[in-house]
Design a protein around this motif. Structure first.
Motif, PDB file in Angstrom:
ATOM      1  N   ALA A 235       0.811  -1.224   0.000  1.00  0.00           N
ATOM      2  CA  ALA A 235       0.000   0.000   0.000  1.00  0.00           C
ATOM      3  C   ALA A 235       0.839   1.266   0.000  1.00  0.00           C
ATOM      4  O   ALA A 235       0.441   2.280  -0.568  1.00  0.00           O
ATOM      5  CB  ALA A 235      -0.933  -0.008   1.207  1.00  0.00           C
ATOM      6  N   THR A 236       1.997   1.235   0.622  1.00  0.00           N
ATOM      7  CA  THR A 236       2.821   2.438   0.747  1.00  0.00           C
ATOM      8  C   THR A 236       4.247   2.151   0.294  1.00  0.00           C
ATOM      9  O   THR A 236       4.698   0.993   0.316  1.00  0.00           O
ATOM     10  CB  THR A 236       2.855   2.930   2.198  1.00  0.00           C
ATOM     11  OG1 THR A 236       3.513   1.935   3.015  1.00  0.00           O
ATOM     12  CG2 THR A 236       1.444   3.168   2.721  1.00  0.00           C
ATOM     13  N   PRO A 237       4.990   3.195  -0.098  1.00  0.00           N
ATOM     14  CA  PRO A 237       6.409   2.989  -0.430  1.00  0.00           C
ATOM     15  C   PRO A 237       7.196   2.391   0.722  1.00  0.00           C
ATOM     16  O   PRO A 237       8.076   1.555   0.511  1.00  0.00           O
ATOM     17  CB  PRO A 237       6.891   4.405  -0.774  1.00  0.00           C
ATOM     18  CG  PRO A 237       5.665   5.154  -1.183  1.00  0.00           C
ATOM     19  CD  PRO A 237       4.557   4.586  -0.340  1.00  0.00           C
ATOM     20  N   GLU A 238       6.875   2.819   1.949  1.00  0.00           N
ATOM     21  CA  GLU A 238       7.610   2.312   3.108  1.00  0.00           C
ATOM     22  C   GLU A 238       7.409   0.809   3.277  1.00  0.00           C
ATOM     23  O   GLU A 238       8.357   0.071   3.588  1.00  0.00           O
ATOM     24  CB  GLU A 238       7.159   3.040   4.386  1.00  0.00           C
ATOM     25  CG  GLU A 238       7.540   4.507   4.460  1.00  0.00           C
ATOM     26  CD  GLU A 238       6.690   5.383   3.551  1.00  0.00           C
ATOM     27  OE1 GLU A 238       5.584   4.928   3.132  1.00  0.00           O
ATOM     28  OE2 GLU A 238       7.132   6.498   3.233  1.00  0.00           O
ATOM     29  N   THR A 272      10.940   3.444  -5.687  1.00  0.00           N
ATOM     30  CA  THR A 272      10.319   4.673  -6.180  1.00  0.00           C
ATOM     31  C   THR A 272      10.106   4.617  -7.684  1.00  0.00           C
ATOM     32  O   THR A 272       9.025   4.945  -8.191  1.00  0.00           O
ATOM     33  CB  THR A 272      11.197   5.896  -5.824  1.00  0.00           C
ATOM     34  OG1 THR A 272      11.312   5.998  -4.403  1.00  0.00           O
ATOM     35  CG2 THR A 272      10.586   7.175  -6.371  1.00  0.00           C
ATOM     36  N   ARG A 275       7.310   2.054  -8.501  1.00  0.00           N
ATOM     37  CA  ARG A 275       5.971   2.504  -8.115  1.00  0.00           C
ATOM     38  C   ARG A 275       5.478   3.623  -9.028  1.00  0.00           C
ATOM     39  O   ARG A 275       4.306   3.660  -9.414  1.00  0.00           O
ATOM     40  CB  ARG A 275       5.958   2.968  -6.651  1.00  0.00           C
ATOM     41  CG  ARG A 275       6.109   1.828  -5.652  1.00  0.00           C
ATOM     42  CD  ARG A 275       6.008   2.346  -4.236  1.00  0.00           C
ATOM     43  NE  ARG A 275       4.656   2.761  -3.887  1.00  0.00           N
ATOM     44  CZ  ARG A 275       3.730   1.953  -3.365  1.00  0.00           C
ATOM     45  NH1 ARG A 275       4.018   0.681  -3.139  1.00  0.00           N
ATOM     46  NH2 ARG A 275       2.537   2.405  -3.068  1.00  0.00           N
ATOM     47  N   THR A 283       5.645  10.475  -7.427  1.00  0.00           N
ATOM     48  CA  THR A 283       5.296  10.378  -6.016  1.00  0.00           C
ATOM     49  C   THR A 283       4.580  11.620  -5.520  1.00  0.00           C
ATOM     50  O   THR A 283       3.662  11.527  -4.693  1.00  0.00           O
ATOM     51  CB  THR A 283       6.570  10.131  -5.187  1.00  0.00           C
ATOM     52  OG1 THR A 283       7.228   8.952  -5.668  1.00  0.00           O
ATOM     53  CG2 THR A 283       6.223   9.932  -3.718  1.00  0.00           C
TER      54      THR A 283
END
Length: 370
Positions: A235-238, A272, A275, A283
Protein backbone atom coordinates in the motif's frame (compact mmCIF):
# COMPACT_ATOMS: atom_id res chain seq x y z
CA UNK A 1 26.33 -42.77 1.96
CA UNK A 2 22.73 -43.79 2.65
CA UNK A 3 19.67 -42.31 0.96
CA UNK A 4 18.68 -40.51 4.18
CA UNK A 5 22.18 -39.03 4.51
CA UNK A 6 22.03 -37.86 0.91
CA UNK A 7 18.63 -36.24 1.54
CA UNK A 8 19.86 -34.51 4.68
CA UNK A 9 22.96 -33.21 2.93
CA UNK A 10 21.01 -31.88 -0.03
CA UNK A 11 18.51 -30.18 2.30
CA UNK A 12 21.26 -28.52 4.32
CA UNK A 13 23.04 -27.28 1.21
CA UNK A 14 19.97 -26.37 -0.82
CA UNK A 15 20.23 -23.07 -2.64
CA UNK A 16 16.63 -22.28 -1.76
CA UNK A 17 15.45 -24.44 1.18
CA UNK A 18 11.77 -25.19 1.58
CA UNK A 19 9.99 -22.97 4.08
CA UNK A 20 9.68 -25.75 6.65
CA UNK A 21 13.47 -26.20 6.53
CA UNK A 22 14.51 -22.55 6.32
CA UNK A 23 12.33 -21.54 9.28
CA UNK A 24 12.36 -24.81 11.22
CA UNK A 25 13.47 -23.12 14.46
CA UNK A 26 10.62 -20.63 14.33
CA UNK A 27 8.07 -23.35 13.61
CA UNK A 28 9.42 -25.42 16.49
CA UNK A 29 9.27 -22.46 18.88
CA UNK A 30 5.72 -21.65 17.81
CA UNK A 31 4.62 -25.27 18.30
CA UNK A 32 6.11 -25.31 21.80
CA UNK A 33 4.39 -22.06 22.80
CA UNK A 34 1.11 -22.80 21.06
CA UNK A 35 -1.57 -23.82 23.57
CA UNK A 36 -4.60 -22.98 21.41
CA UNK A 37 -6.89 -25.53 19.75
CA UNK A 38 -5.57 -26.99 16.52
CA UNK A 39 -7.65 -28.42 13.69
CA UNK A 40 -7.02 -32.12 13.17
CA UNK A 41 -3.58 -32.89 11.69
CA UNK A 42 -2.51 -29.23 11.85
CA UNK A 43 0.98 -28.63 13.22
CA UNK A 44 -0.08 -25.26 14.67
CA UNK A 45 -3.27 -23.50 15.70
CA UNK A 46 -4.74 -20.90 13.31
CA UNK A 47 -3.46 -18.16 15.63
CA UNK A 48 0.08 -19.56 15.48
CA UNK A 49 -0.07 -19.95 11.68
CA UNK A 50 -1.04 -16.27 11.35
CA UNK A 51 1.74 -15.29 13.77
CA UNK A 52 4.23 -17.30 11.71
CA UNK A 53 3.27 -15.37 8.57
CA UNK A 54 2.91 -11.91 10.10
CA UNK A 55 5.65 -12.07 12.71
CA UNK A 56 5.67 -11.42 16.44
CA UNK A 57 7.46 -12.14 19.70
CA UNK A 58 6.66 -15.25 21.73
CA UNK A 59 6.44 -15.28 25.55
CA UNK A 60 9.91 -16.85 25.78
CA UNK A 61 11.37 -13.97 23.75
CA UNK A 62 11.66 -15.84 20.44
CA UNK A 63 11.23 -13.41 17.56
CA UNK A 64 9.15 -14.68 14.65
CA UNK A 65 10.17 -12.84 11.49
CA UNK A 66 7.38 -11.59 9.19
CA UNK A 67 6.99 -13.69 6.04
CA UNK A 68 4.28 -11.44 4.62
CA UNK A 69 3.90 -7.69 5.02
CA UNK A 70 0.30 -6.73 4.36
CA UNK A 71 -3.18 -6.51 5.87
CA UNK A 72 -3.52 -8.82 8.84
CA UNK A 73 -7.15 -9.50 8.05
CA UNK A 74 -6.27 -11.07 4.70
CA UNK A 75 -3.97 -13.56 6.41
CA UNK A 76 -6.59 -14.34 9.05
CA UNK A 77 -9.22 -14.98 6.37
CA UNK A 78 -6.80 -17.23 4.44
CA UNK A 79 -5.92 -19.26 7.54
CA UNK A 80 -9.57 -19.55 8.60
CA UNK A 81 -10.48 -20.78 5.12
CA UNK A 82 -7.97 -23.61 5.43
CA UNK A 83 -9.48 -24.56 8.79
CA UNK A 84 -12.77 -25.27 6.99
CA UNK A 85 -13.43 -27.64 4.08
CA UNK A 86 -13.23 -24.77 1.55
CA UNK A 87 -10.18 -24.52 -0.69
CA UNK A 88 -8.19 -21.26 -0.82
CA UNK A 89 -7.43 -19.27 -3.98
CA UNK A 90 -4.76 -16.58 -3.67
CA UNK A 91 -5.36 -14.07 -6.44
CA UNK A 92 -3.26 -11.05 -7.44
CA UNK A 93 -1.03 -9.40 -9.97
CA UNK A 94 2.46 -10.86 -10.49
CA UNK A 95 4.84 -10.23 -7.63
CA UNK A 96 2.31 -9.97 -4.81
CA UNK A 97 3.85 -12.94 -2.94
CA UNK A 98 1.11 -15.45 -3.82
CA UNK A 99 3.55 -18.36 -4.13
CA UNK A 100 5.49 -17.21 -1.08
CA UNK A 101 2.34 -17.04 1.08
CA UNK A 102 1.10 -20.37 -0.30
CA UNK A 103 4.35 -22.12 0.58
CA UNK A 104 4.51 -20.70 4.10
CA UNK A 105 0.86 -21.50 4.80
CA UNK A 106 1.43 -25.13 3.79
CA UNK A 107 4.63 -25.30 5.85
CA UNK A 108 2.93 -23.95 8.97
CA UNK A 109 -0.25 -26.01 8.62
CA UNK A 110 1.13 -29.36 7.44
CA UNK A 111 4.88 -29.10 7.96
CA UNK A 112 5.36 -29.89 4.26
CA UNK A 113 5.12 -27.41 1.39
CA UNK A 114 6.28 -29.83 -1.32
CA UNK A 115 2.93 -31.37 -2.34
CA UNK A 116 2.87 -29.09 -5.36
CA UNK A 117 1.28 -29.12 -8.82
CA UNK A 118 2.84 -26.54 -11.14
CA UNK A 119 0.24 -25.28 -13.56
CA UNK A 120 1.21 -24.85 -17.20
CA UNK A 121 -0.57 -25.05 -20.56
CA UNK A 122 0.68 -28.64 -20.77
CA UNK A 123 -0.27 -29.85 -17.29
CA UNK A 124 -1.92 -33.27 -17.78
CA UNK A 125 -4.81 -34.70 -15.80
CA UNK A 126 -2.40 -37.19 -14.23
CA UNK A 127 -0.71 -34.33 -12.39
CA UNK A 128 -3.96 -33.59 -10.59
CA UNK A 129 -5.41 -37.11 -10.22
CA UNK A 130 -2.94 -40.00 -10.66
CA UNK A 131 -0.78 -41.74 -13.23
CA UNK A 132 0.55 -45.24 -13.83
CA UNK A 133 3.83 -47.07 -13.67
CA UNK A 134 3.49 -48.49 -17.16
CA UNK A 135 5.99 -51.31 -16.63
CA UNK A 136 3.89 -52.68 -13.76
CA UNK A 137 0.66 -51.85 -15.54
CA UNK A 138 1.64 -53.90 -18.60
CA UNK A 139 3.05 -56.73 -16.52
CA UNK A 140 0.29 -57.11 -13.93
CA UNK A 141 -2.62 -54.94 -15.02
CA UNK A 142 -4.20 -52.13 -12.98
CA UNK A 143 -3.37 -52.32 -9.30
CA UNK A 144 -2.56 -50.03 -6.41
CA UNK A 145 1.12 -50.91 -6.83
CA UNK A 146 1.05 -49.71 -10.43
CA UNK A 147 -0.70 -46.46 -9.53
CA UNK A 148 1.44 -43.29 -9.21
CA UNK A 149 -0.33 -40.82 -6.89
CA UNK A 150 -0.40 -37.12 -7.66
CA UNK A 151 0.50 -34.58 -4.94
CA UNK A 152 -3.23 -33.98 -4.42
CA UNK A 153 -3.92 -37.69 -4.00
CA UNK A 154 -1.12 -37.97 -1.45
CA UNK A 155 -2.45 -34.92 0.42
CA UNK A 156 -5.94 -36.46 0.50
CA UNK A 157 -4.66 -39.74 1.91
CA UNK A 158 -2.43 -38.07 4.52
CA UNK A 159 -4.69 -35.17 5.55
CA UNK A 160 -2.25 -32.52 4.36
CA UNK A 161 -2.24 -29.30 2.35
CA UNK A 162 -1.64 -29.49 -1.39
CA UNK A 163 -0.64 -26.52 -3.52
CA UNK A 164 -1.51 -25.65 -7.13
CA UNK A 165 0.51 -22.90 -8.78
CA UNK A 166 -0.89 -20.83 -11.67
CA UNK A 167 -4.29 -22.52 -11.69
CA UNK A 168 -5.53 -20.49 -14.67
CA UNK A 169 -2.72 -21.82 -16.85
CA UNK A 170 -4.00 -25.38 -16.50
CA UNK A 171 -6.25 -26.57 -19.38
CA UNK A 172 -9.96 -26.29 -18.67
CA UNK A 173 -10.64 -30.05 -18.79
CA UNK A 174 -7.86 -30.66 -16.27
CA UNK A 175 -9.18 -27.88 -14.05
CA UNK A 176 -12.57 -29.58 -14.03
CA UNK A 177 -11.06 -32.75 -12.56
CA UNK A 178 -10.65 -30.73 -9.36
CA UNK A 179 -14.37 -30.23 -8.90
CA UNK A 180 -15.10 -33.68 -7.46
CA UNK A 181 -12.00 -33.53 -5.28
CA UNK A 182 -12.97 -30.16 -3.82
CA UNK A 183 -16.70 -30.71 -3.50
CA UNK A 184 -16.95 -34.41 -2.61
CA UNK A 185 -13.48 -34.78 -1.08
CA UNK A 186 -13.22 -37.96 -3.10
CA UNK A 187 -10.97 -39.14 -5.94
CA UNK A 188 -12.54 -42.01 -7.93
CA UNK A 189 -10.26 -44.79 -9.20
CA UNK A 190 -12.55 -46.32 -11.88
CA UNK A 191 -9.85 -48.68 -13.20
CA UNK A 192 -9.78 -50.36 -9.78
CA UNK A 193 -13.40 -49.88 -8.82
CA UNK A 194 -12.20 -47.94 -5.77
CA UNK A 195 -11.91 -44.39 -4.52
CA UNK A 196 -9.66 -42.33 -2.29
CA UNK A 197 -11.50 -40.35 0.37
CA UNK A 198 -9.79 -37.32 1.85
CA UNK A 199 -9.06 -37.57 5.55
CA UNK A 200 -9.48 -34.65 7.93
CA UNK A 201 -6.81 -32.02 7.50
CA UNK A 202 -6.79 -32.13 3.70
CA UNK A 203 -7.11 -28.88 1.80
CA UNK A 204 -5.85 -27.08 -1.30
CA UNK A 205 -4.16 -23.71 -1.80
CA UNK A 206 -4.17 -22.45 -5.38
CA UNK A 207 -2.66 -19.29 -6.86
CA UNK A 208 -3.70 -17.37 -9.95
CA UNK A 209 -2.68 -14.19 -11.72
CA UNK A 210 -5.45 -11.64 -12.19
CA UNK A 211 -3.62 -9.47 -14.73
CA UNK A 212 -2.29 -12.00 -17.20
CA UNK A 213 -5.21 -14.36 -16.73
CA UNK A 214 -3.31 -17.29 -18.09
CA UNK A 215 -4.53 -19.73 -20.69
CA UNK A 216 -7.94 -20.62 -19.25
CA UNK A 217 -10.48 -18.84 -17.09
CA UNK A 218 -11.89 -20.72 -14.12
CA UNK A 219 -15.37 -22.10 -14.63
CA UNK A 220 -18.03 -20.78 -12.28
CA UNK A 221 -18.44 -24.31 -10.88
CA UNK A 222 -14.75 -24.49 -9.94
CA UNK A 223 -14.55 -20.91 -8.69
CA UNK A 224 -17.39 -21.63 -6.24
CA UNK A 225 -15.25 -24.34 -4.65
CA UNK A 226 -12.66 -21.74 -3.62
CA UNK A 227 -12.68 -18.91 -1.15
CA UNK A 228 -10.76 -16.17 -2.94
CA UNK A 229 -8.32 -13.87 -1.14
CA UNK A 230 -6.86 -11.06 -3.24
CA UNK A 231 -3.30 -10.15 -2.29
CA UNK A 232 -2.71 -6.47 -3.07
CA UNK A 233 0.45 -4.66 -4.02
CA UNK A 234 2.14 -2.96 -1.03
CA UNK A 235 0.00 0.00 0.00
CA UNK A 236 2.82 2.44 0.75
CA UNK A 237 6.41 2.99 -0.43
CA UNK A 238 7.61 2.31 3.11
CA UNK A 239 5.90 -1.08 3.17
CA UNK A 240 7.40 -2.02 -0.20
CA UNK A 241 10.87 -0.90 0.87
CA UNK A 242 10.52 -3.02 4.00
CA UNK A 243 9.51 -6.08 1.96
CA UNK A 244 12.34 -5.64 -0.53
CA UNK A 245 14.90 -5.06 2.23
CA UNK A 246 13.88 -8.19 4.13
CA UNK A 247 13.85 -10.46 1.11
CA UNK A 248 17.11 -9.08 -0.28
CA UNK A 249 18.74 -9.72 3.08
CA UNK A 250 17.45 -13.31 3.13
CA UNK A 251 18.48 -14.01 -0.46
CA UNK A 252 21.84 -12.31 0.03
CA UNK A 253 22.65 -14.45 3.05
CA UNK A 254 21.72 -17.62 1.17
CA UNK A 255 24.12 -16.58 -1.62
CA UNK A 256 26.85 -15.53 0.85
CA UNK A 257 26.73 -11.93 -0.38
CA UNK A 258 28.12 -9.38 2.09
CA UNK A 259 25.64 -6.78 3.35
CA UNK A 260 26.06 -3.54 1.40
CA UNK A 261 26.59 -0.29 3.36
CA UNK A 262 23.87 2.28 2.62
CA UNK A 263 22.05 -0.26 0.47
CA UNK A 264 18.76 1.17 1.70
CA UNK A 265 19.31 4.28 -0.42
CA UNK A 266 19.31 2.31 -3.66
CA UNK A 267 16.46 0.07 -2.51
CA UNK A 268 14.33 3.18 -1.95
CA UNK A 269 15.31 4.45 -5.38
CA UNK A 270 14.40 1.19 -7.12
CA UNK A 271 11.05 1.03 -5.30
CA UNK A 272 10.32 4.67 -6.18
CA UNK A 273 11.02 4.09 -9.89
CA UNK A 274 8.91 0.94 -9.97
CA UNK A 275 5.97 2.50 -8.12
CA UNK A 276 5.94 5.67 -10.22
CA UNK A 277 6.01 3.82 -13.52
CA UNK A 278 3.54 1.23 -12.25
CA UNK A 279 1.08 3.89 -11.00
CA UNK A 280 1.54 6.25 -13.95
CA UNK A 281 2.27 9.27 -11.77
CA UNK A 282 5.21 10.65 -9.80
CA UNK A 283 5.30 10.38 -6.02
CA UNK A 284 4.35 14.03 -5.56
CA UNK A 285 1.38 13.61 -7.92
CA UNK A 286 2.49 16.46 -10.18
CA UNK A 287 3.57 14.56 -13.29
CA UNK A 288 1.58 11.93 -15.11
CA UNK A 289 3.62 9.12 -16.65
CA UNK A 290 3.11 6.40 -19.22
CA UNK A 291 3.32 2.91 -17.80
CA UNK A 292 5.46 0.27 -19.54
CA UNK A 293 4.17 -3.17 -20.50
CA UNK A 294 5.90 -5.00 -17.64
CA UNK A 295 4.38 -5.49 -14.19
CA UNK A 296 7.27 -3.90 -12.23
CA UNK A 297 6.35 -6.00 -9.24
CA UNK A 298 7.88 -6.15 -5.79
CA UNK A 299 9.41 -9.50 -6.74
CA UNK A 300 11.17 -7.88 -9.69
CA UNK A 301 12.46 -5.10 -7.42
CA UNK A 302 13.93 -7.77 -5.14
CA UNK A 303 15.63 -9.38 -8.14
CA UNK A 304 17.07 -6.05 -9.36
CA UNK A 305 18.52 -5.20 -5.95
CA UNK A 306 19.89 -8.72 -5.39
CA UNK A 307 21.63 -8.62 -8.76
CA UNK A 308 23.01 -5.19 -7.87
CA UNK A 309 24.40 -6.56 -4.62
CA UNK A 310 26.15 -9.34 -6.53
CA UNK A 311 27.68 -6.80 -8.91
CA UNK A 312 28.85 -4.64 -6.00
CA UNK A 313 30.33 -7.63 -4.18
CA UNK A 314 32.13 -9.25 -7.12
CA UNK A 315 33.01 -6.32 -9.36
CA UNK A 316 32.91 -3.29 -7.06
CA UNK A 317 33.92 -2.20 -3.59
CA UNK A 318 30.96 -3.88 -1.91
CA UNK A 319 28.88 -0.71 -1.67
CA UNK A 320 25.62 -0.73 -3.60
CA UNK A 321 25.68 2.17 -6.05
CA UNK A 322 23.37 3.48 -8.81
CA UNK A 323 25.45 1.78 -11.50
CA UNK A 324 24.83 -1.60 -9.85
CA UNK A 325 21.04 -1.37 -10.19
CA UNK A 326 20.71 0.63 -13.42
CA UNK A 327 21.03 -2.28 -15.83
CA UNK A 328 18.60 -4.39 -13.80
CA UNK A 329 16.01 -1.62 -13.81
CA UNK A 330 16.41 -1.21 -17.56
CA UNK A 331 15.81 -4.93 -18.06
CA UNK A 332 12.71 -4.87 -15.86
CA UNK A 333 11.19 -1.77 -17.49
CA UNK A 334 12.01 -2.32 -21.15
CA UNK A 335 10.19 -5.53 -22.08
CA UNK A 336 8.90 -4.21 -25.40
CA UNK A 337 12.04 -2.83 -27.10
CA UNK A 338 10.07 -0.28 -29.12
CA UNK A 339 7.32 1.12 -26.89
CA UNK A 340 8.90 0.60 -23.47
CA UNK A 341 12.23 2.18 -24.43
CA UNK A 342 10.45 5.40 -25.41
CA UNK A 343 8.58 5.41 -22.07
CA UNK A 344 11.81 4.81 -20.16
CA UNK A 345 13.72 7.57 -21.97
CA UNK A 346 10.90 10.01 -21.34
CA UNK A 347 10.87 9.12 -17.65
CA UNK A 348 14.63 9.59 -17.40
CA UNK A 349 14.59 13.01 -19.04
CA UNK A 350 11.46 14.47 -17.44
CA UNK A 351 11.66 13.00 -13.93
CA UNK A 352 15.01 11.44 -13.04
CA UNK A 353 17.16 14.15 -14.59
CA UNK A 354 15.48 16.90 -12.59
CA UNK A 355 15.33 15.12 -9.24
CA UNK A 356 17.68 16.28 -6.49
CA UNK A 357 20.27 13.71 -5.47
CA UNK A 358 19.62 11.49 -8.50
CA UNK A 359 22.35 12.76 -10.85
CA UNK A 360 24.55 9.65 -10.42
CA UNK A 361 21.53 7.43 -11.01
CA UNK A 362 20.57 9.41 -14.11
CA UNK A 363 24.08 9.03 -15.59
CA UNK A 364 24.18 5.32 -14.76
CA UNK A 365 20.81 4.75 -16.45
CA UNK A 366 21.86 6.72 -19.51
CA UNK A 367 25.02 4.59 -19.80
CA UNK A 368 23.00 1.38 -19.39
CA UNK A 369 20.52 2.52 -22.04
CA UNK A 370 23.17 3.50 -24.58
Amino acid sequence: MTVSETTQTSSAEALRPHAEDAFADELKALAAADDRPRPERWRLSPWAVATYLLGGTLPDGTVITPKYVGPRRLVEVAVTTLATDRALLLLGVPGTAKTWVSEHLAAAVSGDSTLLVQGTAGTPEEAVRYGWNYAQLLANGPSRDALVPSPLMRAMAQGMTARIEELTRIPADVQDSLITILSEKTLPLPELGQEVQAVRGFNVIATANDRDRGVNELSSALRRRFNTVVLPLPATPEAEVDIVSRRVDQVGRSLDLPPAPDGLTEIRRVVTVFRELRDGVTTDGRTKLKSPSGTLSTAEAISVVTNGLALAAHFGDGELRPGDVAAGILGAVVRDPAADRVIWQEYLETVVRERDGWKDFYRACREASA
